[in-house]
Scaffold this motif. Structure first.
Motif, PDB file in Angstrom:
ATOM      1  N   PHE A   1      -7.025  48.805  81.768  1.00 10.85           N
ATOM      2  CA  PHE A   1      -6.228  48.824  80.862  1.00 10.85           C
ATOM      3  C   PHE A   1      -5.653  47.388  81.071  1.00 10.85           C
ATOM      4  CE2 PHE A   1      -2.264  50.564  79.063  1.00 10.85           C
ATOM      5  CZ  PHE A   1      -2.706  51.310  78.097  1.00 10.85           C
ATOM      6  N   HIS A   2      -5.229  47.639  79.660  1.00 13.97           N
ATOM      7  CA  HIS A   2      -4.362  46.377  79.199  1.00 13.97           C
ATOM      8  C   HIS A   2      -3.244  46.705  77.804  1.00 13.97           C
ATOM      9  CE1 HIS A   2      -6.285  43.277  82.086  1.00 13.97           C
ATOM     10  NE2 HIS A   2      -6.901  44.467  81.319  1.00 13.97           N
ATOM     11  N   GLY A   3      -3.436  47.561  77.512  1.00 13.55           N
ATOM     12  CA  GLY A   3      -3.025  48.575  76.688  1.00 13.55           C
ATOM     13  C   GLY A   3      -2.941  48.720  74.974  1.00 13.55           C
ATOM     14  N   MET A   4      -2.150  49.834  73.961  1.00 14.07           N
ATOM     15  CA  MET A   4      -3.874  50.196  73.111  1.00 14.07           C
ATOM     16  C   MET A   4      -2.851  49.846  71.602  1.00 14.07           C
ATOM     17  SD  MET A   4      -3.577  52.985  74.740  1.00 14.07           S
ATOM     18  CE  MET A   4      -3.658  54.457  73.781  1.00 14.07           C
ATOM     19  N   SER A   5      -3.295  48.055  71.582  1.00 17.95           N
ATOM     20  CA  SER A   5      -2.929  47.455  70.181  1.00 17.95           C
ATOM     21  C   SER A   5      -4.447  47.096  70.279  1.00 17.95           C
ATOM     22  CB  SER A   5      -1.899  46.983  70.051  1.00 17.95           C
ATOM     23  OG  SER A   5      -1.712  45.343  71.312  1.00 17.95           O
ATOM     24  N   LEU A   6      -4.809  47.033  69.244  1.00 14.81           N
ATOM     25  CA  LEU A   6      -6.141  46.576  68.950  1.00 14.81           C
ATOM     26  C   LEU A   6      -7.017  45.042  69.669  1.00 14.81           C
ATOM     27  CD1 LEU A   6      -6.973  46.668  65.331  1.00 14.81           C
ATOM     28  CD2 LEU A   6      -7.873  48.485  66.689  1.00 14.81           C
ATOM     29  N   GLY A   7      -6.357  44.504  70.442  1.00 17.47           N
ATOM     30  CA  GLY A   7      -6.703  42.746  71.059  1.00 17.47           C
ATOM     31  C   GLY A   7      -6.545  43.845  72.523  1.00 17.47           C
ATOM     32  N   SER A   8      -5.725  44.594  73.075  1.00 18.19           N
ATOM     33  CA  SER A   8      -5.228  44.299  74.233  1.00 18.19           C
ATOM     34  C   SER A   8      -6.557  46.163  74.948  1.00 18.19           C
ATOM     35  CB  SER A   8      -4.218  45.310  74.821  1.00 18.19           C
ATOM     36  OG  SER A   8      -2.682  44.639  74.096  1.00 18.19           O
ATOM     37  N   LEU A   9      -6.666  46.667  73.926  1.00 16.91           N
ATOM     38  CA  LEU A   9      -7.567  47.581  73.509  1.00 16.91           C
ATOM     39  C   LEU A   9      -9.088  47.004  73.684  1.00 16.91           C
ATOM     40  CD1 LEU A   9      -7.027  50.548  71.097  1.00 16.91           C
ATOM     41  CD2 LEU A   9      -7.114  50.738  73.671  1.00 16.91           C
ATOM     42  N   ALA A  10      -9.418  45.822  73.223  1.00 17.45           N
ATOM     43  CA  ALA A  10     -10.584  45.365  73.018  1.00 17.45           C
ATOM     44  C   ALA A  10     -10.768  44.830  74.714  1.00 17.45           C
ATOM     45  CB  ALA A  10     -10.894  44.058  72.461  1.00 17.45           C
ATOM     46  N   VAL A  11      -9.858  44.456  75.809  1.00 18.16           N
ATOM     47  CA  VAL A  11     -10.608  44.464  77.113  1.00 18.16           C
ATOM     48  C   VAL A  11      -9.618  45.170  77.851  1.00 18.16           C
ATOM     49  CG1 VAL A  11     -10.020  42.447  77.422  1.00 18.16           C
ATOM     50  CG2 VAL A  11      -8.078  43.546  77.473  1.00 18.16           C
ATOM     51  N   THR A  12     -10.152  46.402  76.854  1.00 18.41           N
ATOM     52  CA  THR A  12      -9.563  47.967  78.000  1.00 18.41           C
ATOM     53  C   THR A  12     -10.641  48.679  78.325  1.00 18.41           C
ATOM     54  OG1 THR A  12      -7.358  48.536  77.452  1.00 18.41           O
ATOM     55  CG2 THR A  12      -8.783  50.201  77.403  1.00 18.41           C
ATOM     56  N   GLY A  13     -11.159  49.515  79.169  1.00 14.84           N
ATOM     57  CA  GLY A  13     -12.256  50.015  79.149  1.00 14.84           C
ATOM     58  C   GLY A  13     -12.088  51.593  79.226  1.00 14.84           C
ATOM     59  N   ASN A  14     -11.077  52.221  78.768  1.00 23.64           N
ATOM     60  CA  ASN A  14     -11.587  53.742  78.885  1.00 23.64           C
ATOM     61  C   ASN A  14     -11.318  54.136  77.601  1.00 23.64           C
ATOM     62  OD1 ASN A  14      -9.961  56.129  77.845  1.00 23.64           O
ATOM     63  ND2 ASN A  14      -9.874  56.223  80.159  1.00 23.64           N
ATOM     64  N   ALA A  15     -13.110  54.770  77.301  1.00 26.14           N
ATOM     65  CA  ALA A  15     -13.590  54.805  76.127  1.00 26.14           C
ATOM     66  C   ALA A  15     -12.146  56.097  75.394  1.00 26.14           C
ATOM     67  CB  ALA A  15     -14.759  55.692  77.023  1.00 26.14           C
ATOM     68  N   PHE A  16     -12.007  57.094  75.919  1.00 30.94           N
ATOM     69  CA  PHE A  16     -10.882  57.606  75.107  1.00 30.94           C
ATOM     70  C   PHE A  16     -10.215  56.718  74.140  1.00 30.94           C
ATOM     71  CE2 PHE A  16      -7.319  59.898  74.710  1.00 30.94           C
ATOM     72  CZ  PHE A  16      -7.600  60.841  73.896  1.00 30.94           C
ATOM     73  N   LYS A  17      -9.696  56.046  75.300  1.00 27.84           N
ATOM     74  CA  LYS A  17      -8.584  55.177  74.212  1.00 27.84           C
ATOM     75  C   LYS A  17      -9.135  53.912  73.368  1.00 27.84           C
ATOM     76  CE  LYS A  17      -5.060  55.194  77.866  1.00 27.84           C
ATOM     77  NZ  LYS A  17      -5.268  56.310  78.376  1.00 27.84           N
ATOM     78  N   ARG A  18     -10.355  53.729  73.631  1.00 27.66           N
ATOM     79  CA  ARG A  18     -10.537  52.726  72.662  1.00 27.66           C
ATOM     80  C   ARG A  18     -11.543  52.998  71.764  1.00 27.66           C
ATOM     81  NH1 ARG A  18     -13.176  47.924  75.044  1.00 27.66           N
ATOM     82  NH2 ARG A  18     -14.746  47.874  73.788  1.00 27.66           N
ATOM     83  N   ALA A  19     -11.446  54.657  71.566  1.00 26.35           N
ATOM     84  CA  ALA A  19     -12.174  55.210  70.488  1.00 26.35           C
ATOM     85  C   ALA A  19     -11.085  55.629  69.642  1.00 26.35           C
ATOM     86  CB  ALA A  19     -12.572  56.420  70.873  1.00 26.35           C
ATOM     87  N   GLY A  20     -10.022  54.808  70.224  1.00 24.33           N
ATOM     88  CA  GLY A  20      -8.816  56.171  69.304  1.00 24.33           C
ATOM     89  C   GLY A  20      -8.483  54.340  67.839  1.00 24.33           C
ATOM     90  N   ALA A  21      -9.331  53.744  68.358  1.00 28.70           N
ATOM     91  CA  ALA A  21      -9.088  52.530  67.600  1.00 28.70           C
ATOM     92  C   ALA A  21      -9.682  52.063  65.652  1.00 28.70           C
ATOM     93  CB  ALA A  21      -9.388  50.881  68.160  1.00 28.70           C
ATOM     94  N   GLY A  22     -10.516  53.030  66.189  1.00 29.20           N
ATOM     95  CA  GLY A  22     -11.134  53.675  64.506  1.00 29.20           C
ATOM     96  C   GLY A  22     -12.189  52.380  63.776  1.00 29.20           C
TER      97      GLY A  22
END
Length: 423
Positions: free
Chosen positions: A143-164
């Motif tokens: 987990f590295h954050g909730m903005s797009l670049g950080s989400l791209a290197v985050t593993g959690n499927a639920f959080k990644r799905a929020g990117a849209g």
């Protein structure tokens, strides 16, 4: 604890459905001191959450509060963008003299914005700029954050799905022990790097947490981290350590990577760096990587002067003799470890394992819904704890480093009771 129904109407009608922590702790908090929080009805809660790791020195730490009040009362600069101020100078000098020089760390300091994800975004951008490549390698359950670049290197499927939108330019690799020790470390990663037919673009950098907090308190071995640093050096990739939650003494030493004896190329720091729970983050990097053009990465709130004041006070108070702070954290960690071992012994049929370092610990339950039930019951008993892991299966303990042994024992007894009463 008997809790009267709080008035939550304005939160429920006006605030977005995205709110989360308040759902697990349905009360209205009013004040806090040390490791205690109090709601508007006067109910007391022992805090094993510490602002998700932003309050390593407790709520309203009196030494840091005094420094902040004095600064504000003399009309010290509050908003300064990246202008030079006396508050920033005092922090930089303290950080250099107390943290960097004693550890022989050569880092330049960048203020990228007020939150952890800002620090990660700047680290990724810098790595790509330096290496002229796009791909970044991260790890499973990161987990590295909730903005797009950080989400791209985050593993959690639920959080990644929020990117849209698709999250690109990131490639996950197995974290330490992800494959239960069945394969040698990095055999898959290096095979992809050396095989021209693997489809893996040459990465600019690798980003890693030494302990994955949101991922379930997954602790990387020191030998694994050293091997990772070696892989990065041999394959011309920058090593980024995300120390946002595990830095500032959470695992014992000020930086969580110190025990492994490595020197990352880039380090991201946030959460407890301000010492007082105020927004502040740093991106640290080796001097030869400082290829930024003036203003190439900026932000309106990258110069949080009140946070500089409390950050300098925290360093001077707790880290001038860093060995004392480290020793205390490790002692508190041993206290937690002993208590969790007893909880596991009492509930062997329901608990997979417990794990941690310093003052970050987790209990993984076999029933993936059990952790949430334990956290809910703990709240009813006056203890604030959260869950983590890809399916919320881990109860996560993150008390302040300044918690007393008696407070720690009280909270651990409450946790044991919550586990028993949710069986």
């Amino acid at each position: 604890m008997t809790i009267t129904q709080p008035d939550l109407s304005v939160f429920e009608t006006l605030e977005s459905e995205v709110r989360s922590y308040c759902r697990g702790w349905p009360t209205v908090f009013d004040r806090a001191q040390g490791s205690r929080m109090f709601d508007e009805d006067g109910h007391e809660y022992l805090d094993f959450f510490a602002g998700a790791g932003s309050l390593n020195y407790g709520h309203n730490n009196p030494v840091l509060k005094r420094a902040l009040i004095d600064y504000l009362e003399r009309d010290g600069v509050v908003h300064g963008l990246d202008m030079s101020t006396t508050a920033k100078r005092a922090f930089l000098e303290s950080f250099q003299n107390i943290i960097l020089r004693p550890r022989d760390l050569p880092y330049k300091v960048m203020f990228p914005g007020p939150t952890g994800t800002n620090a990660v975004e700047s680290a990724l951008k810098l790595a790509r700029k330096v290496k002229g490549r796009e791909s970044i390698v991260s790890f499973t359950n990161a987990f590295h954050g909730m903005s797009l670049g950080s989400l791209a290197v985050t593993g959690n499927a639920f959080k990644r799905a929020g990117a849209g939108i698709p999250l690109v330019h990131g490639t996950p690799m197995p974290f330490d022990n992800y494959l239960d020790g069945q394969t040698p470390d990095f055999i898959w990663f290096e095979r992809l790097l050396e095989d021209q037919g693997s489809g893996l673009n040459q990465p600019a950098a690798v980003i890693v947490e030494t302990v994955q907090g949101e991922g379930g308190i997954n602790v990387a071995r020191t030998e694994w981290l050293r091997k990772l640093a070696d892989v990065c050096e041999r394959w011309d990739m920058l090593l980024i350590v995300d120390d946002i939650q595990m830095g500032c003494g959470r695992t014992g030493a000020f930086f969580s990577f110190e025990e492994a004896g490595i020197t990352p190329d880039i380090v991201t720091v946030s959460k407890s760096i301000s010492g007082y729970g105020m927004p502040m983050s740093l991106c640290l990097f080796k001097p030869e990587l400082d290829v930024w053009e003036p203003g190439e990465h900026n932000g309106t709130f990258r110069g949080n002067n009140p946070a500089f004041v409390t950050a300098a006070a925290a360093l001077e108070t707790y880290w001038t003799d860093g060995s004392a702070m480290e020793k205390q954290t490790r002692a508190r960690g041993e206290q937690v470890e002993q208590a969790l071992s007893a909880i596991v012994d009492e509930n062997r049929a329901e608990i997979k394992e417990f794990r941690g370092r310093g003052l970050v610990w987790g209990i993984e339950f076999l029933d993936k819904d059990r952790a949430s039930a334990v956290a809910k019951r703990a709240f009813e008993l006056g203890l604030l704890i959260e869950t983590s892991g890809p399916e919320g299966e881990v109860v996560k303990l993150l008390p302040a480093l300044t918690i007393t042994p008696d407070e720690l024992d009280e909270g651990l007894r409450t946790l044991a009771r919550a586990v028993r009463e949710t069986a």
